[in-house]
Design an enzyme around this catalytic site. Structure first.
Site, PDB file in Angstrom:
ATOM      1  CG  HIS A 148      -1.964  -1.051   1.228  1.00  0.00           C
ATOM      2  ND1 HIS A 148      -2.837  -1.247   0.184  1.00  0.00           N
ATOM      3  CD2 HIS A 148      -2.274  -1.997   2.156  1.00  0.00           C
ATOM      4  CE1 HIS A 148      -3.628  -2.281   0.459  1.00  0.00           C
ATOM      5  NE2 HIS A 148      -3.305  -2.752   1.647  1.00  0.00           N
TER       6      HIS A 148
ATOM      7  CG  ASP B 182      -2.592  -8.326   0.827  1.00  0.00           C
ATOM      8  OD1 ASP B 182      -1.868  -8.513   1.809  1.00  0.00           O
ATOM      9  OD2 ASP B 182      -3.678  -7.693   0.894  1.00  0.00           O
TER      10      ASP B 182
ATOM     11  CG  HIS C 166      -6.381  -5.421   1.756  1.00  0.00           C
ATOM     12  ND1 HIS C 166      -5.774  -6.226   2.698  1.00  0.00           N
ATOM     13  CD2 HIS C 166      -7.572  -5.034   2.277  1.00  0.00           C
ATOM     14  CE1 HIS C 166      -6.559  -6.327   3.759  1.00  0.00           C
ATOM     15  NE2 HIS C 166      -7.668  -5.620   3.528  1.00  0.00           N
TER      16      HIS C 166
ATOM     17  CG  ASP D 242      -4.651 -10.076   3.409  1.00  0.00           C
ATOM     18  OD1 ASP D 242      -4.382 -10.583   2.302  1.00  0.00           O
ATOM     19  OD2 ASP D 242      -4.412  -8.882   3.691  1.00  0.00           O
TER      20      ASP D 242
HETATM   21  C1  X5A Z   1      -1.014  -5.128   4.113  1.00  0.00           C
HETATM   22  C2  X5A Z   1      -2.481  -5.176   4.406  1.00  0.00           C
HETATM   23  C3  X5A Z   1      -4.443  -3.989   5.037  1.00  0.00           C
HETATM   24  C4  X5A Z   1      -4.866  -2.618   5.397  1.00  0.00           C
HETATM   25  C5  X5A Z   1      -6.286  -2.578   5.851  1.00  0.00           C
HETATM   26  C6  X5A Z   1      -6.598  -1.219   6.375  1.00  0.00           C
HETATM   27  N1  X5A Z   1      -3.053  -4.039   4.730  1.00  0.00           N
HETATM   28  N2  X5A Z   1      -7.916  -1.118   6.885  1.00  0.00           N
HETATM   29  O1  X5A Z   1      -3.079  -6.240   4.385  1.00  0.00           O
HETATM   30 ZN    ZN Z   2      -3.958  -7.139   2.786  1.00  0.00          ZN
END
Ligand code: X5A
Ligand code: ZN
Length: 586
Positions: free
Chosen positions: A308, A344, A346, A435
């Protein structure tokens, strides 16, 4: 054990992730004002001070069983047992009129514990020794033994001890070849942690690395069959190739501050900047070691995560972009074309931004998107790269949670591998968050260790096996440990268990893949034939379904159980070509 007023806690649904910092803004103290001599209705079993923010009240709290579980409490409160307080309360109340007693307004402070495995809150009751959310034992052995520890007991059972011995015996500790799987790890990355716990533990916690490391140790993989690489901090010059000077300075500055935040959910302490530089340094060195042939492939067991983190900002638990640093290190070591596959759950908005205009780095991400409602909101299928680099960014945006092995492997077969093979990378990086794994409290998807093994195996066929796997997110310790272990076993050359050959995606998964193909066929010729095939199969599926739907409506209300199975089997048949297509006479 500490006392705390219990708040309903989640993190176990799709929205949870977006609401993390809202949730965290809850003050862990109930309004403790006692309305003495007024109604007398407010009976607390704890003796609150009017002002319960004693700054040093967090010391001397027993955190043996639940590291990091620290609350601000008054000293008075700590020195009394609940029984003492109750007795004191009834004594104080002796001369009060209890006639208007309202039991519903009692501010009862209840002891609670947070699950080591999944961070969820549980009541501290002698009968509650298993986490209500994930079933892990309160005194979990996962940090000592990894996922080999039984979830339902504190110690090792005989069976587990046997497994442990068998694993250790089968290979005698020292790696055989000088070109083998290399693991990047350094204990100083464990020092990056949130200073003050909010309503419950931050999911991106040091225990993530502890649990994976313990699993690898118990299995005799590391130390054992894999080499370590010595850690080095990434240099300012290397970071400058990725991040703005302001971004680098902002991270540097945190080392002089006891506790700081980039965003409400992205914390730093005095050790965070160094941890981030070690993570990036390990990734860079693993990349060049693999490219030069000194290592066969590698796994970067690092945190904080990176995908991110963009050119100008740290966010989403990420400080520096580790995968981006590794990609440039690989190019500095001679790789012309680098592929980054980001699984991931996200979207890696940072990595996408860094390479948006770059044709020499192909970024492919599979993530929950839900029309932009899932964090961080970017990564729609029509984000393809720009200014001549169109097609060098590929997004597979799932429209809902719950996607599993079949959806991922299906997307790999129909999107990731065709594009990646056409691109023909010299080096492949996996931004490997776990995740999307079954059991993850943020991702709520359903990928199993076998699924991760299969995906690793599929990518291993690219760039002559020059593969670097970098840990990103993943918050259920058991899930990330078993997933990482099965990925590393594939890196070491083991076969990925069961074959998910003709996998049938979910309807939503198939729809997403078709949407991506429609867009990416403009840039990748190898997709064309597959797109046409899938599209016609989809049309057959839809029309068959419509016919059956009509029949279904005619039928009496409740659909029988076999109906669901029937639909699934129909899709299976179509996708495996058991169906006669109208266009071709196959
Ligand atoms: C690296 C990762 C997740 C961020 C979630 C924020 N970040 N709400 O999995
Ligand atoms: Zn993530």
């Amino acid at each position: 054990m500490v006392t705390e007023t219990v708040q309903p806690s989640r993190l176990a649904n799709g929205e949870a992730d977006n609401s993390l910092h809202k949730e965290r803004s809850h003050i862990p103290h109930q309004d403790s004002k006692r309305r003495r001599g007024n109604s007398g209705s407010d009976r607390t079993v704890t003796a609150h001070n009017e002002n319960c923010t004693c700054p040093d009240a967090t010391d001397n709290v027993d955190t043996n069983t639940q590291p990091g579980v620290v609350f601000k409490k008054s000293r008075v409160q700590r020195e009394m047992t609940v029984q003492d307080m109750y007795n004191k309360e009834s004594f104080d109340d002796e001369d009060e009129d209890d006639s208007d007693w309202e039991p519903m307004q009692k501010h009862v402070e209840i002891k609670k514990w947070f699950c080591t495995n999944c961070t969820m809150v549980n009541l501290d009751d002698i009968d509650i020794v298993y986490c209500d959310t994930c079933g892990e034992h309160k005194e979990s052995g996962i940090l000592r033994l990894g996922f080999f520890a039984s979830p339902s007991s504190q110690g090792l059972t005989e069976v587990e001890l046997e497994v442990k011995d068998r694993c250790k015996d089968s290979h005698s500790g020292i790696p055989q070849s000088d070109s083998c799987t290399v693991i990047g790890f350094d204990e100083r990355m464990l020092l990056h942690s949130e200073v003050e716990m909010k309503s419950h533990p931050h999911p991106e916690r040091p225990d993530r690395l502890r649990a994976i490391a313990a699993s690898l140790a118990t299995a005799g993989i590391f130390p054992g069959r894999c080499y370590p690489i010595s850690a080095r901090e990434i240099t300012r010059a290397e970071l400058k190739m990725i991040h703005s000077a302001e971004q680098i300075e902002a991270v540097e500055l945190t080392s002089r501050i006891y506790a700081s935040y980039f965003t409400p959910d992205t914390y730093a302490n005095e050790h965070s900047a160094r941890a981030a530089r070690l993570a990036a340094g390990l990734c860079a060195d693993l990349a060049s070691a693999i490219l030069s042939g000194r290592a066969k492939n590698g796994f970067a067991l690092v945190r904080p995560p990176g995908h991110h983190a963009g050119v100008r900002q740290s966010m989403g638990f990420c400080l520096h972009n580790n995968a981006a640093v590794a990609a440039l290190a690989a190019q500095a070591a001679g790789a012309k074309k680098v592929l980054i596959v980001d699984w991931d759950v996200h979207h890696g908005n940072g990595t996408q931004e860094i390479f948006e205009l770059n044709k020499s780095v192909l970024y492919i991400s599979l993530h929950r998107h839900e029309g932009g409602r899932f964090y961080p909101g970017t990564g729609a299928a029509n984000e393809v790269g720009s200014e001549g680099a169109e097609g060098y960014c590929v997004n597979v945006p799932w429209s809902r949670g719950g996607v599993g092995d079949n959806d991922y492997v299906f997307a790999f077969q129909n999107v990731v591998l065709p594009i990646a093979s056409e691109f023909a990378p010299d080096f492949t990086i996996i931004s490997a968050g776990f995740d999307a794994a079954r059991g993850d409290p943020l991702g709520c998807c359903d990928v199993t260790p076998a699924g991760y093994a299969q995906m690793t195996h599929m990518l291993n066929a690219l760039s002559g096996g020059k593969l670097l796997v970098i840990l990103e997110g993943g918050y259920n310790l058991r899930s990330i440990s078993s997933s990482a272990t099965s990925v590393i076993k594939v890196l070491m050359g083991e076969n990925p268990g069961c074959k998910l050959d003709h996998c049938v995606p979910s309807k939503a998964g198939l729809q997403t893949v078709l949407e991506v193909l429609k867009i990416q066929t403009n840039f990748w010729r190898s997709l064309k034939s597959n797109y046409a095939k899938l599209q016609s199969q989809w049309e057959v599926y839809i029309s068959e379904n419509k016919r059956k739907q009509i029949k279904k409506v005619r039928r009496a209300a409740g659909a029988p159980l076999w109906w669901k199975w029937g639909r699934k089997r129909l899709l299976y048949h179509i996708l495996n070509g058991h169906f006669r297509l109208k266009s071709k006479g196959c």
